[in-house]
Structure formats: C-alpha cells, structure tokens
Design a protein around this motif. Structure first.
Motif, PDB file in Angstrom:
ATOM      1  N   PRO A  73     -36.312  20.037 -16.903  1.00  0.00           N
ATOM      2  CA  PRO A  73     -36.977  20.575 -15.717  1.00  0.00           C
ATOM      3  C   PRO A  73     -38.323  19.926 -15.445  1.00  0.00           C
ATOM      4  O   PRO A  73     -38.990  19.435 -16.366  1.00  0.00           O
ATOM      5  CB  PRO A  73     -37.143  22.062 -16.045  1.00  0.00           C
ATOM      6  N   PHE A  74     -38.687  19.954 -14.158  1.00  0.00           N
ATOM      7  CA  PHE A  74     -39.972  19.456 -13.672  1.00  0.00           C
ATOM      8  C   PHE A  74     -41.105  19.993 -14.532  1.00  0.00           C
ATOM      9  O   PHE A  74     -41.133  21.168 -14.877  1.00  0.00           O
ATOM     10  CB  PHE A  74     -40.112  19.959 -12.230  1.00  0.00           C
ATOM     11  N   MET A  75     -42.042  19.127 -14.885  1.00  0.00           N
ATOM     12  CA  MET A  75     -43.270  19.514 -15.581  1.00  0.00           C
ATOM     13  C   MET A  75     -43.102  19.848 -17.056  1.00  0.00           C
ATOM     14  O   MET A  75     -44.049  20.296 -17.693  1.00  0.00           O
ATOM     15  CB  MET A  75     -43.959  20.708 -14.911  1.00  0.00           C
ATOM     16  N   THR A  76     -41.914  19.678 -17.621  1.00  0.00           N
ATOM     17  CA  THR A  76     -41.759  19.920 -19.051  1.00  0.00           C
ATOM     18  C   THR A  76     -42.600  18.909 -19.821  1.00  0.00           C
ATOM     19  O   THR A  76     -42.570  17.715 -19.514  1.00  0.00           O
ATOM     20  CB  THR A  76     -40.285  19.765 -19.461  1.00  0.00           C
ATOM     21  N   GLY A  77     -43.373  19.389 -20.796  1.00  0.00           N
ATOM     22  CA  GLY A  77     -44.214  18.498 -21.579  1.00  0.00           C
ATOM     23  C   GLY A  77     -43.365  17.507 -22.361  1.00  0.00           C
ATOM     24  O   GLY A  77     -42.434  17.895 -23.061  1.00  0.00           O
ATOM     25  N   ASP A 130     -62.951   3.988  -2.323  1.00  0.00           N
ATOM     26  CA  ASP A 130     -63.185   5.143  -1.454  1.00  0.00           C
ATOM     27  C   ASP A 130     -62.797   6.423  -2.189  1.00  0.00           C
ATOM     28  O   ASP A 130     -61.785   6.479  -2.884  1.00  0.00           O
ATOM     29  CB  ASP A 130     -62.329   4.983  -0.197  1.00  0.00           C
ATOM     30  N   ILE A 150     -58.679  10.631  -4.790  1.00  0.00           N
ATOM     31  CA  ILE A 150     -57.837  11.825  -4.696  1.00  0.00           C
ATOM     32  C   ILE A 150     -56.359  11.425  -4.751  1.00  0.00           C
ATOM     33  O   ILE A 150     -55.575  11.988  -5.518  1.00  0.00           O
ATOM     34  CB  ILE A 150     -58.091  12.602  -3.384  1.00  0.00           C
ATOM     35  N   ALA A 151     -56.006  10.435  -3.924  1.00  0.00           N
ATOM     36  CA  ALA A 151     -54.604  10.018  -3.864  1.00  0.00           C
ATOM     37  C   ALA A 151     -54.137   9.530  -5.242  1.00  0.00           C
ATOM     38  O   ALA A 151     -53.055   9.890  -5.714  1.00  0.00           O
ATOM     39  CB  ALA A 151     -54.438   8.916  -2.821  1.00  0.00           C
ATOM     40  N   LEU A 211     -48.494  13.946 -10.241  1.00  0.00           N
ATOM     41  CA  LEU A 211     -47.098  14.093  -9.834  1.00  0.00           C
ATOM     42  C   LEU A 211     -46.194  13.250 -10.728  1.00  0.00           C
ATOM     43  O   LEU A 211     -45.136  13.706 -11.172  1.00  0.00           O
ATOM     44  CB  LEU A 211     -46.938  13.684  -8.366  1.00  0.00           C
ATOM     45  N   ARG A 225     -61.586   9.121  -1.195  1.00  0.00           N
ATOM     46  CA  ARG A 225     -60.286   9.694  -0.831  1.00  0.00           C
ATOM     47  C   ARG A 225     -59.144   8.976  -1.533  1.00  0.00           C
ATOM     48  O   ARG A 225     -58.114   9.566  -1.832  1.00  0.00           O
ATOM     49  CB  ARG A 225     -60.117   9.660   0.687  1.00  0.00           C
ATOM     50  N   THR A 226     -59.355   7.691  -1.825  1.00  0.00           N
ATOM     51  CA  THR A 226     -58.355   6.970  -2.607  1.00  0.00           C
ATOM     52  C   THR A 226     -58.290   7.532  -4.023  1.00  0.00           C
ATOM     53  O   THR A 226     -57.231   7.565  -4.637  1.00  0.00           O
ATOM     54  CB  THR A 226     -58.679   5.473  -2.628  1.00  0.00           C
ATOM     55  N   LEU A 258     -53.564  12.426  -7.537  1.00  0.00           N
ATOM     56  CA  LEU A 258     -52.331  13.143  -7.206  1.00  0.00           C
ATOM     57  C   LEU A 258     -51.101  12.372  -7.677  1.00  0.00           C
ATOM     58  O   LEU A 258     -50.153  12.953  -8.195  1.00  0.00           O
ATOM     59  CB  LEU A 258     -52.258  13.374  -5.698  1.00  0.00           C
ATOM     60  N   VAL A 259     -51.159  11.042  -7.513  1.00  0.00           N
ATOM     61  CA  VAL A 259     -50.012  10.229  -7.960  1.00  0.00           C
ATOM     62  C   VAL A 259     -49.822  10.384  -9.464  1.00  0.00           C
ATOM     63  O   VAL A 259     -48.698  10.592  -9.939  1.00  0.00           O
ATOM     64  CB  VAL A 259     -50.226   8.752  -7.594  1.00  0.00           C
TER      65      VAL A 259
END
Lengths: 503, 142
Positions: B90-94, B65, B70-71, B78, B67-68, B74-75
């Motif tokens: 920190p968050f998102m540091t390469g 699906d 998309i999920a 994130l 929409r799956t 995102l996973v």
C-alpha cells in the motif's frame, strides 16, 4: 485494483507539482490539466467498474491496519462520486482552455484546480473522520485562492463571506471530531459505526451529531446556513464557479449522507426528522430566493441551495427508496448544474453580461446554444424524460408512500417554481430582443478552436443528462444498489475492519 | 535597515542555523524534531539573512526560486510514498534498505526519511515564499 485507490488523490497532486514547477509555461500547464483530468476520469471509471464487480475496495495507507491507520474506502457511493468529479474536472478543464485569462493561469489557476480536485477526491475516498477534515481543508484552501484569484473587488467580497462561514464550519467539525474521539476512542468511520451501535451516551452522541449536521450543513448550504453561497458563486470566472457549483456543496452532501448512514443512525426518529425539516426549508428558501434574482449565475446559485434540499430530503426520509432518490439526484444535479454554469459563461461571452436586464436575443444569434441551455434547464425543473424528472419522481413517490404529504407537496411546488426561474432566464436571455445598441454576437464570432473548447463540454454534459433520463432504469438500479449498501453498512465495515465483531 | 552588527552576525549564524535545521530533520525519526521543524528553522535562517541584507540577497542565496523548492519537496515526498506502491505494497508503507559504506558500517535508509526531507523542503519553500512576498510589498510601499 485496491492499490489504485490512491490514484484519484496522487494523480492530481502530481499534476499540481508539474504545474507549479513549470508555472511560467502556460501552454504546458494547459496540456497537463487536460491530460491529468482525462486520466483521473478513466481511473475513476475503472474503480467504479471494480467496485461494481468485486464489492467494496479498501486501501490501508502505510499498511497500518484499521482502525489505527488511515483507510481509503470505495463503496458504490464513493465510486459514483469519483466518476462524477472526474467528469466535471475534465469538462471544466477543457472549457477553461477558452475562457481563463493568461494572468490567472500564470498565477497558479491550474495548480489550484488540481489541488481542489485532490481535496474533493480525498473527501470521497477517506474512511476516517479526521482525514475527512484534512481533505475539507485542502479543498477550502484551494477554493479560497481560486475564488479570489484575480483580485477583483466583487471577488474579494464574495471570498471573505465564503471563507468566514467555511472556517466556522471547520471549527465546528473539528470540535465534533474531538468530542467524538473523546467518548469513542476511534475516528475510523467503520469502527465508529460498531462502537456507537452499543446504546450508551445517546444524549452526547445526539449532540455530536448536531455539531456534524451544522458543520456539513454549512458546507452543503443547508437552510439556514446557505447565505454564503449565493453571495460568492457568481463572482469568480465561469469555469471556477462551474466546478464550485457542481462539486463543492455536493461534498458536503456526501459527508452528510456518509455520516448519517454509517455513524449516527441510532436515533433516527430525532436526527433524521431534523434533517427532513431542514431539507424542506432549504428547498423553499432557495427557490424563492432565486425568483427575486436578476443575474443568471445568481439565479443558478440559489437553485443549488433549493436542489440541495432534495438531496438531503432523501436522507431525512431514510428509506432505501429515498436514499436511492438522493443518490440519483446527486448524479443528475452535478452534471446539470455544472452545465448550466458553463452555458452562462458562453452567454457572457456572446452578450457581454450575465444580468438579465442587459442582455437578450441570444436565441436569434445562437439558436443551438438555446437548445443546449434548454436540456439542463428543463432537467433541473424536472420535465420528463430528462434526468431531473426521475430523480424527483423517486423522492416524491417515497414521501407519499411514507405518508409525508407535506414533504411531497413542498417538493412538487418547488419543482414548479424552478420551472418559473428557468422560464425567466429563457425569456430574458434567449427570447426577448437584444437591447438597443448592444447586439448579441453569433457563435461564429468566437474563433473555431475556442468554440470547440467551449461547446464540447456543454454538448457532452447535455448528452449525459439525456442519457441518464433515457437510461433511467439502469441508473435507478445503480442508485438502488448504492442505497442498499448505505442502509446496510455490513459490507463496508467488514471490508475496512477485516472481521465484524458482534456488537 | 542596515546594521553592521546584524550583518556580521547573520553571516556567521546562517550556516549554524542551517546545520541545526538538518540536525533537527535527521533527529526527527526517533526523537522530537523532523521535517516540519527543520524546514521552519531553515526558513528562519533565510529570513534572518533577508533582514540583515535584503530580500534580493536572500533570494540569490537560495539559488533557485522558492516555489521550485516547494515543487521539489512535493516530488520527493510523493516519490517516497510511491516506492512501496512499486513494490506492491500500500501507498506510504515504510520501506527500508541498507547502504553499505564499508563492510562494517552500514547506513539504514528508509522512505520515511525521504518523506521528511520532502516535508523539510516544502516548509522551507512555503515559508520563504510567503515572507519574501510580504517583504517585497513592504519595500514597494515604503
């Protein structure tokens, strides 16, 4: 604790992903919703505690140093707002268990709710103006779909007005951001406060500040830009309008206070005078609008507008005491207003409507609900010893001290008119007998589990209102410290930029 | 709409567009391209297929699906941003690591690539969801 600054944004995102992936399983989504909001509240409390003990927390996302990267900052003001949004999120999530219909839940109510919370928390945390714009958009998109989800005629009508005005606001905001970047070369708010402290381009800066005032004024529902709010807030299901009423306009107020204490503070005599005048008009038009309404949620919506006036009045007066009053007012208002909308939802459930003419006799059917209504209602009007009294007192005392007699008079009389509206709701909904042939159900008519889900958040929030009133000394100290930080942003700037350059 | 020419062309174009979308995705790290453009290109492949055959066939081609998707995207995004948090940054540091394929050839892999893959999937999922929903209603109405 610094690394945890991302949690109020990342956690709702994770919850939204879970709800999206398991969109057909409503039960699971409900569990996720309550758990995620409970976790968000505990994280917010932990952050608040850390900010109180260690000072301003800063997270440079992606390790890009400020002012080049995006910075997340939590000072006392942000931390307080995070705690409030966490509390409201949890209250409404629990309340929603009993009121949301399964069709809306299947079509992504829970996911959108998490996205909305993510946007709200992001707006409270970010230290970058463009990033603030992004969070506003996240919030706007989620709230638009939440508003129209279900597709009832009245809902769509409200949603169109809401979206049109909010898009206009976003456009003005973005234009302001663009021009500001053009003349200063930075969008990091801490950096901006340094750059703009040098007296140059004052005319252009004032013009930009007005763009921001209009943009945030629309979001916050300031006079004369408030009319989208009473046109839309009474249309969606009660949990949705409760979270909107509690948080969304307050994000606008937050942004106004943040920007006009940190960035645009060079020409206070001009900018803050305008804000003060707008605040007075906002209070008066809101409360007069409410007097003419005959639907609980419409009355409450107009009162949001008039209350926004009080919050912004503190910013307009621009003294430490006044800002403390604003912060106090926000803390009090978010809790009280959400609670009143939640009570309106229970009334709808028992009496079948929210229109004053069609209902009555709720006091006889559910006396305890009447008590639970009375607490936030009297607090909203500013009756001691509830939270609203101290919030209003602080602002009025400061207005009198500064010699703004007219402002104080307006604030006092608006309080009186608020009491009038609350009495009207009381008389029509609770006191007068139920109309012929439409008896009001007692609370016992609602199944036990749903009753708990409905009443528990209301009781907790009412308790908060009473506690803020009784513990107002402690709360006032907190508000005062927050105001101190807002008026003297050196801590904020040092925390973000590392070192302060002499301007 | 049924056109033999379009159907035949779509069948050959589909893998080419998909390959190109992945090329755009991988190229994006240093040059113009990236997850967003790649995702749009991939979505256009599915849309072309839906135009040539029908929405049901395109849905079937996607296997899961939209929409799956998309999920999933995102996973991944994130997750890639949280890798650095797990390493105390920190968050998102390469964060970069090397994958040894043979002793001489090493593949340098980093979280920005995975973030981009996440974006790719989100854009693909969102675009396809919207367009499938729109064309579904069209068939209902017509």
């Amino acid at each position: 604790m610094n690394a945890w600054l991302i949690a109020p944004v990342a956690l709702p995102l994770f919850a939204a992903i879970l709800s999206l992936a398991l969109r057909t399983r409503v039960r699971f989504q409900r569990i996720v919703s309550v758990c995620a909001n409970a976790a968000a509240l505990s994280i917010a409390l932990a952050l608040f505690n850390a900010v109180r003990t260690d000072g301003v927390l800063v997270l440079q996302l992606g390790s890009w140093p400020a002012p080049f990267g995006i910075t997340f900052v939590a000072d006392l003001f942000s931390a307080i707002m995070l705690v409030l949004s966490g509390l409201m999120g949890l209250a409404v999530a629990v309340y929603g268990l009993a009121t949301m219909d399964e069709a809306r839940e299947r079509h992504g109510y829970h996911m959108l709710f998490h996205v909305l919370m993510m946007g709200v928390n992001g707006a409270f945390l970010t230290g970058d103006l463009f990033n603030l714009y992004v969070w506003f958009e996240v919030m706007l998109m989620a709230s638009f779909v939440l508003l129209s989800l279900g597709g009832e005629r009245a809902q769509l009508e409200g949603a169109i007005k809401y979206v049109a005005l909010n898009f206009l606001s976003s456009a003005l905001f973005l234009a302001g951001v663009g021009i500001l970047y053009g003349i200063s070369g930075t969008l990091n708010m801490a950096d901006l406060s340094q750059v703009l402290a040098q007296p140059a381009h004052q005319g252009i800066i004032n013009m930009i500040s007005m763009l921001f005032l209009v943009a945030f004024g629309i979001k916050a529902a300031l006079f004369p830009l408030f009319f989208w709010l009473p046109a839309s807030y009474h249309t969606p299901p009660h949990p949705v309008s409760a979270i909107f009423a509690g948080l969304l306009t307050k994000v606008g107020v937050y942004a106004l206070i943040r920007v006009f204490t940190l960035v645009f503070r060079q020409d206070v005599a001009f900018t803050h005078q305008i804000i003060l005048i707008l605040a007075a008009f906002t209070m008066v038009t809101g409360v007069l609008g409410a007097a003419a309404q005959m639907d609980i949620r419409r009355i409450l919506s107009f009162h949001i507008v008039s209350q926004i006036g009080y919050m912004v009045m503190g910013l307009g007066l621009f003294t430490e005491l006044a800002l403390a009053g604003s912060v106090f007012y926000i803390m009090h208002h978010i809790i009280v207003k959400t609670n009143l909308f939640l009570v309106a939802g229970v009334v709808q459930r028992l009496a079948g409507s929210n229109e004053l003419k069609k209902i009555g006799g709720v006091y006889r059917a559910a006396p305890w609900l009447a008590v639970l209504f009375l607490v936030p209602a009297l607090s909203l009007a500013g009756i001691p010893p509830l939270s609203g009294f101290f919030a209003k007192l602080t602002l009025i005392v400061d207005a009198l001290r500064g010699g703004s007699w007219a402002m104080a008079a307006v604030a006092l009389s608006v309080g009186l008119l608020t009491l009038f509206s609350m009495t009207k709701i009381w008389n029509e909904v609770f006191w007068k007998p139920a109309p012929e042939g439409k008896p009001t159900l007692p609370l016992a008519a609602i199944p036990v589990r749903e009753r708990i889900a409905l009443l528990l958040p209301i009781i907790v929030l009412a308790t908060c209102t009473v506690c803020i009133g009784l513990g107002s000394g402690w709360m006032f100290d907190l508000a005062r410290q927050t105001a101190e930080q807002l008026l003297d942003p050196r801590d904020y700037v040092t925390a973000v930029l590392g070192v302060t350059e002499a301007p | 709409m049924t056109s033999l020419i379009l159907r035949t062309a779509a069948r050959y174009l589909f893998p080419i567009i998909m390959l190109f979308s992945i090329y755009a995705l991988l190229r994006g790290h240093n040059e113009p391209g990236g997850g967003f453009v790649g995702g749009l290109a991939a979505a256009s492949a599915y849309i072309l297929y839906a135009l040539a055959y029908d929405v049901a066939a395109a849905r079937h081609l996607l296997r899961i699906d939209s929409r799956t998707v998309i999920a999933l995207g995102l996973v991944i995004a994130l997750g890639s941003a949280l890798v650095s948090v797990a390493l105390g940054q920190p968050f998102m540091t390469g964060t970069w690591g090397e994958l040894a394929i043979t002793s001489t050839y090493k593949l340098k892999l980093g979280t920005p690539l995975f973030f981009d893959i996440g974006v790719y999937l989100v854009v693909l999922g969102v675009t396809v969801t919207i367009l499938f929903a729109l064309s579904d209603q069209e068939t209902e109405a017509g």
